[in-house]
Design an enzyme around this catalytic site. Structure first.
Site, PDB file in Angstrom:
ATOM      1  N   THR A  66       0.787  -1.174   0.356  1.00  0.00           N
ATOM      2  CA  THR A  66       0.221  -0.011  -0.363  1.00  0.00           C
ATOM      3  C   THR A  66       0.942   1.333   0.106  1.00  0.00           C
ATOM      4  O   THR A  66       2.149   1.201   0.697  1.00  0.00           O
ATOM      5  CB  THR A  66      -1.321  -0.511   1.019  1.00  0.00           C
ATOM      6  OG1 THR A  66      -0.269   0.416   2.419  1.00  0.00           O
ATOM      7  CG2 THR A  66      -1.555  -1.209   1.192  1.00  0.00           C
ATOM      8  N   ASP A 146      -0.906  22.048   0.640  1.00  0.00           N
ATOM      9  CA  ASP A 146       0.222  20.683   0.776  1.00  0.00           C
ATOM     10  C   ASP A 146       1.339  21.580   2.145  1.00  0.00           C
ATOM     11  O   ASP A 146       2.732  22.130   0.786  1.00  0.00           O
ATOM     12  CB  ASP A 146       0.425  19.787  -0.215  1.00  0.00           C
ATOM     13  CG  ASP A 146       1.788  18.898   0.163  1.00  0.00           C
ATOM     14  OD1 ASP A 146       2.075  19.056   1.591  1.00  0.00           O
ATOM     15  OD2 ASP A 146       1.128  17.283  -0.209  1.00  0.00           O
ATOM     16  N   ARG A 208      -8.248   8.670   3.873  1.00  0.00           N
ATOM     17  CA  ARG A 208      -7.893   7.760   4.751  1.00  0.00           C
ATOM     18  C   ARG A 208      -9.442   8.312   5.597  1.00  0.00           C
ATOM     19  O   ARG A 208      -9.038  10.106   5.919  1.00  0.00           O
ATOM     20  CB  ARG A 208      -6.832   7.940   6.038  1.00  0.00           C
ATOM     21  CG  ARG A 208      -5.329   6.919   5.595  1.00  0.00           C
ATOM     22  CD  ARG A 208      -5.741   6.208   6.397  1.00  0.00           C
ATOM     23  NE  ARG A 208      -4.706   5.447   5.449  1.00  0.00           N
ATOM     24  CZ  ARG A 208      -4.615   4.785   4.578  1.00  0.00           C
ATOM     25  NH1 ARG A 208      -5.420   4.523   3.575  1.00  0.00           N
ATOM     26  NH2 ARG A 208      -3.369   3.841   4.265  1.00  0.00           N
ATOM     27  N   ASP A 232     -15.016   7.409  -0.032  1.00  0.00           N
ATOM     28  CA  ASP A 232     -14.366   6.263   0.141  1.00  0.00           C
ATOM     29  C   ASP A 232     -13.743   5.177   1.131  1.00  0.00           C
ATOM     30  O   ASP A 232     -14.148   4.562   1.024  1.00  0.00           O
ATOM     31  CB  ASP A 232     -13.369   6.282  -0.944  1.00  0.00           C
ATOM     32  CG  ASP A 232     -13.266   4.702  -1.725  1.00  0.00           C
ATOM     33  OD1 ASP A 232     -13.889   3.595  -1.607  1.00  0.00           O
ATOM     34  OD2 ASP A 232     -11.418   4.194  -1.394  1.00  0.00           O
ATOM     35  N   GLU A 237     -13.170   2.629  10.290  1.00  0.00           N
ATOM     36  CA  GLU A 237     -13.476   1.158   9.435  1.00  0.00           C
ATOM     37  C   GLU A 237     -12.902  -0.726   9.974  1.00  0.00           C
ATOM     38  O   GLU A 237     -12.470  -0.493  10.948  1.00  0.00           O
ATOM     39  CB  GLU A 237     -12.628   0.941   8.505  1.00  0.00           C
ATOM     40  CG  GLU A 237     -13.575   2.249   6.839  1.00  0.00           C
ATOM     41  CD  GLU A 237     -12.263   2.628   5.852  1.00  0.00           C
ATOM     42  OE1 GLU A 237     -11.702   1.258   5.702  1.00  0.00           O
ATOM     43  OE2 GLU A 237     -12.373   3.457   5.090  1.00  0.00           O
ATOM     44  N   HIS A 254     -13.796   1.685   0.562  1.00  0.00           N
ATOM     45  CA  HIS A 254     -12.068   1.820   0.384  1.00  0.00           C
ATOM     46  C   HIS A 254     -11.754   0.938  -0.583  1.00  0.00           C
ATOM     47  O   HIS A 254     -10.670   0.473  -0.195  1.00  0.00           O
ATOM     48  CB  HIS A 254     -11.209   1.257   2.231  1.00  0.00           C
ATOM     49  CG  HIS A 254     -10.336   1.776   2.308  1.00  0.00           C
ATOM     50  ND1 HIS A 254      -9.645   2.145   3.691  1.00  0.00           N
ATOM     51  CD2 HIS A 254      -9.141   2.263   2.157  1.00  0.00           C
ATOM     52  CE1 HIS A 254      -8.759   2.534   3.263  1.00  0.00           C
ATOM     53  NE2 HIS A 254      -8.208   3.244   2.583  1.00  0.00           N
TER      54      HIS A 254
END
EC number: 1.1.1.290
Length: 378
Positions: A66, A146, A208, A232, A237, A254
């Site tokens: 991931t 950012d 997330r 998503d 979760e 997700h």
């Protein structure tokens, strides 16, 4: 050498068997007994890797297939002398294409042109940069936020989050989850931010779950705030707030990064890292693993407009195919993970070969990531 791999990592058994004995195991919950004699552990985001899992075990290397690593206690692994590798960027293209599929669906449903919208991108890493590039290829205005990259002096016209909230018609989050510190992203989209969004804005979270305060979001939606929402990822979760799911426009389990290509990249990246770690470095060409796509080629006549792009995108992946199944099983224990485990094969736009009689259409499709060529009409 015994290597444990998550059973949902494609091609893992074939690849890692080149290096040792492979055992495929579920990622949640992981069978702890299997760790007693294992040398390496390859996981996905569903497995929490920390001291309580690995203390006293012979594991010498952990790989996560991931991009995100908030499920791994990297500091403890380093302290314990355990090697570690993630797969940064492996699913970035998949997430970008998920966002496009969602936006094109909403644009068709609500009758607006994406070309008239400003997209605020929060988090400009592997996903954010690719999303910016594809949006700008279409002539869609983007605003970037950012703070870590801005403070480092990275290249980019970075704006404050407040400016994005004030100016963006679409706000999409692609940050890691930092629970504290100067760049904390936990509940970055809190009640104040959500209430400050422009009327009719679109809010997307595909990074997330806890980056968006789910309780605050539900409160705002219940009070009638005019807002379209694509989620998503969810707080808590594999549990999720079923009432929130009922209120959002698109809700999925997700899976934004779940293309076959993205999963394969994740597997190959950690395979290559582990092979190097044990001194038997190997490299894998991704195209040698992937099967032929469902659609071999398609012919496109004329220029590329938004309705045509929507048809092409949804030919490869229509996000609605993942929204409906989640709504059917939401709240039933274990079903969220089942949707992920039994996920239908999904390909990236690059798998679609498009023959265009319009040169500008071919050029634009290539910039967007399609496998397009120009053949003038005869």
């Amino acid at each position: 050498m015994k290597i444990l791999v998550d059973e949902n990592m494609p091609y893992a058994r074939d690849l890692f068997s080149r290096l040792g004995e492979v055992t495929a195991v579920p990622g949640r919950p992981i069978p702890v007994a299997q760790l007693a004699d294992a040398d390496a552990l390859m996981v996905r985001s569903v497995t929490k890797v920390n001291e309580s899992l690995l203390a006293g075990k012979p594991i010498k290397f952990v790989g996560t297939a991931t991009a995100g690593t908030d499920h791994v206690d990297e500091a403890w692994l380093k302290q314990a002398g355990i090697g570690f590798s993630a797969a940064p960027g492996c699913n970035a293209i998949a997430v970008v294409e998920y966002v496009f599929s969602s936006l094109l669906m909403l644009a068709e449903r609500d009758g607006f042109s994406l070309y008239d919208r400003t997209v605020g991108i929060v988090g400009v890493g592997n996903v954010g940069r690719r999303l910016q590039a594809r949006l700008e290829a279409l002539g869609i205005k983007t605003l970037l936020c950012d703070p870590p990259r801005a403070d480092r002096g990275d290249e980019g016209d970075f704006r404050s989050l407040d400016e994005l909230v004030q100016r963006a018609d679409i706000l999409t989050f692609h940050t890691p989850l930092f629970k504290d510190g100067p760049y904390k992203t936990l509940h970055l989209a809190d009640e104040k931010l959500i209430r400050s969004l422009k009327p009719g804005a679109i809010l997307i979270n595909a990074c997330r779950g806890a980056v968006v305060d789910n309780t605050a979001l539900l409160t705002c939606l219940n009070e009638g705030q005019k807002l379209s929402v694509v989620l998503d990822v969810w707080e808590g979760e594999p549990e999720l707030n079923v009432e929130l799911l009922k209120k959002v426009d698109i809700g999925t389990s997700h899976i934004a990064g779940y293309t076959l290509e993205g999963k394969a990249r994740g597997t190959t990246q950690v395979f290559e890292a582990y092979s190097k770690f044990i001194g038997h470095e190997q490299h894998v060409a991704l195209d040698t693993l992937l099967p032929a796509p469902e659609f071999g080629r398609i012919t496109l006549h004329g220029p590329l407009d938004q309705p045509t792009l929507k048809r092409l995108v949804h030919l490869v992946y229509d996000v609605r195919r993942d929204d409906a199944p989640l709504r059917k099983v939401a709240g039933i224990p274990g079903e969220f993970d089942k949707l992920r485990k039994n996920y239908l094969e999904r390909r990236e736009w690059s798998s679609l070969y498009v023959i265009c009689d319009d040169a500008s259409a071919a050029s634009l499709l290539c910039k967007l990531g399609f496998n397009a060529v120009h053949h003038p009409a005869r």
